[in-house]
Design a protein around this motif. Structure first.
Motif, short mmCIF file in Angstrom:
data_model
loop_
_atom_site.label_atom_id
_atom_site.label_comp_id
_atom_site.label_asym_id
_atom_site.label_seq_id
_atom_site.Cartn_x
_atom_site.Cartn_y
_atom_site.Cartn_z
N ARG A 113 60.53 75.60 -78.54
CA ARG A 113 59.56 75.80 -79.61
C ARG A 113 60.07 76.82 -80.62
O ARG A 113 60.50 77.92 -80.25
CB ARG A 113 58.21 76.25 -79.04
CG ARG A 113 57.08 76.28 -80.05
CD ARG A 113 55.73 76.42 -79.38
NE ARG A 113 54.65 76.38 -80.34
CZ ARG A 113 53.36 76.43 -80.02
NH1 ARG A 113 53.02 76.51 -78.73
NH2 ARG A 113 52.42 76.37 -80.96
N GLN A 150 55.03 69.32 -79.22
CA GLN A 150 54.77 68.30 -78.22
C GLN A 150 55.34 66.95 -78.64
O GLN A 150 55.81 66.17 -77.82
CB GLN A 150 53.27 68.19 -77.95
CG GLN A 150 52.68 69.37 -77.20
CD GLN A 150 51.19 69.26 -77.02
OE1 GLN A 150 50.50 68.51 -77.74
NE2 GLN A 150 50.65 70.02 -76.05
N SER A 151 55.30 66.70 -79.95
CA SER A 151 55.89 65.45 -80.45
C SER A 151 57.39 65.43 -80.21
O SER A 151 57.95 64.40 -79.79
CB SER A 151 55.59 65.32 -81.95
OG SER A 151 56.20 64.15 -82.48
N GLU A 193 61.88 63.35 -74.17
CA GLU A 193 61.66 62.68 -72.89
C GLU A 193 61.98 61.20 -72.99
O GLU A 193 62.53 60.60 -72.04
CB GLU A 193 60.22 62.90 -72.43
CG GLU A 193 59.91 62.37 -71.04
CD GLU A 193 60.68 63.10 -69.95
OE1 GLU A 193 60.81 62.53 -68.85
OE2 GLU A 193 61.15 64.23 -70.21
N LYS A 220 51.70 73.48 -82.19
CA LYS A 220 51.75 72.92 -80.84
C LYS A 220 51.93 71.40 -80.89
O LYS A 220 52.66 70.83 -80.07
CB LYS A 220 50.45 73.26 -80.11
CG LYS A 220 50.38 72.74 -78.69
CD LYS A 220 49.08 73.14 -78.02
CE LYS A 220 49.00 72.57 -76.61
NZ LYS A 220 47.72 72.96 -75.93
N GLU A 221 51.27 70.74 -81.85
CA GLU A 221 51.37 69.29 -81.96
C GLU A 221 52.79 68.85 -82.32
O GLU A 221 53.31 67.87 -81.74
CB GLU A 221 50.38 68.77 -83.02
CG GLU A 221 48.92 68.89 -82.65
CD GLU A 221 48.40 70.32 -82.77
OE1 GLU A 221 49.13 71.16 -83.36
OE2 GLU A 221 47.29 70.59 -82.28
N GLU A 231 58.93 67.10 -77.86
CA GLU A 231 59.10 66.99 -76.42
C GLU A 231 58.99 65.55 -75.95
O GLU A 231 59.77 65.10 -75.10
CB GLU A 231 58.07 67.86 -75.71
CG GLU A 231 58.40 69.33 -75.65
CD GLU A 231 57.44 70.09 -74.76
OE1 GLU A 231 57.90 70.95 -73.99
OE2 GLU A 231 56.22 69.82 -74.84
N ARG A 232 58.01 64.82 -76.49
CA ARG A 232 57.85 63.41 -76.11
C ARG A 232 59.06 62.60 -76.55
O ARG A 232 59.52 61.70 -75.82
CB ARG A 232 56.57 62.85 -76.73
CG ARG A 232 55.29 63.34 -76.08
CD ARG A 232 54.10 62.50 -76.52
NE ARG A 232 53.85 62.63 -77.95
CZ ARG A 232 53.07 63.52 -78.51
NH1 ARG A 232 52.42 64.40 -77.75
NH2 ARG A 232 52.88 63.55 -79.82
#
Length: 266
Positions: free
Chosen positions: A154, A164-165, A171, A160-161, A167-168
């Motif tokens: 980060r 997380q985007s 992944e 945060k959004e 991170e997805r």
């Protein structure tokens, strides 16, 4: 030509000696492929003699030679390439394990062939029909490996959004990474010893854009390995002639006419 061991670290003299030797071995065959076979397949050959050429259209060249090769390839490609793995021992579990390897390798080869600019297996079939000889190259896409290894962190001020985007996305890359690549280079671009059933050495001649050489050497230096960063120059898309050295332990690349060499153990 001096005798070198393939376990030794390759240098410029070593690569050039072997490239010169193998180039002489293949010279007549490669000349015939380029000047005769390729000329007829690509329809660049001279149809008329010097006297008749003046009164004939230069674009008129029969496509029969191209049609013969393409027609034979289309029939040959009706058989789909398969993968076979022998069991490593006796018993049902060994056979099950071998079957699982076959399924995985077949899926990898099929996807890697689809990621190539042209269908690898069809190109190999064309080369076999046209030259009676083909080269199949397997490689790793370093961009894919790097993308799945760099876990996001980060950043300051990042929402945060957004984090997380990322991170997805990471992944997704990690789960779906398929770094294997397959291609069928022109047989005259790869030099191997024709007297060996399993050649211990291959030298691939080709061209790389200047900006791609800069990126490759920069990455190597960032990993802490010995490398001179290639200077891009005025034209980043200038094609640079290179020679690659492939053995069981070493992969090296030199720029023809330049002494810089960068290598890695594979």
């Amino acid at each position: 030509m001096p005798e070198y061991g393939f376990d030794k670290t390759p240098d410029e003299a070593m690569i050039k000696d072997y490239a010169t030797h193998l180039g002489e071995v293949w010279r007549d065959t490669h000349t015939k492929w380029r000047d005769l076979y390729d000329a007829y397949y690509n329809r660049t050959y001279d149809v008329w003699g010097a006297k008749e050429q003046k009164n004939r259209p230069s674009w008129l060249r029969p496509a029969r030679s191209t049609s013969i090769v393409d027609h034979a390839v289309d029939h040959q490609l009706s058989a789909e390439p398969m993968v076979h793995r022998f069991p490593t021992g006796d018993g049902g579990q060994h056979q099950i394990n071998a079957d699982l390897v076959e399924t995985a390798l077949k899926a990898i080869l099929d996807e890697s062939a689809l990621l190539a600019p042209v269908l690898t297996w069809k190109t190999i079939a064309k080369h076999m029909v046209q030259y009676g000889y083909a080269v199949h190259e397997l490689d790793l896409d370093s961009d894919v490996l790097r993308r799945r290894s760099e876990e996001p962190e980060r950043e300051a001020g990042e929402s945060k959004e957004d984090f997380q985007s990322r991170e997805r996305l990471f992944e997704h890359y990690r789960r779906t990474a398929m770094p294997f690549r397959t291609r069928a280079p022109h047989p005259s671009d790869v030099l191997m010893d024709p007297t060996e059933k399993r050649p211990r050495l291959a030298i691939k001649r080709g061209k790389r854009y200047s900006i791609h050489l800069n990126d490759a050497t920069q990455r190597r230096k960032e990993r802490g390995r010995d490398a001179e960063v290639w200077e891009v120059g005025k034209n980043p898309w200038e094609p640079i002639l290179t020679e690659e050295w492939w053995t069981e332990k070493w992969h090296a690349l030199i720029v023809v006419g330049n002494t810089d060499v960068f290598s890695r153990i594979v």
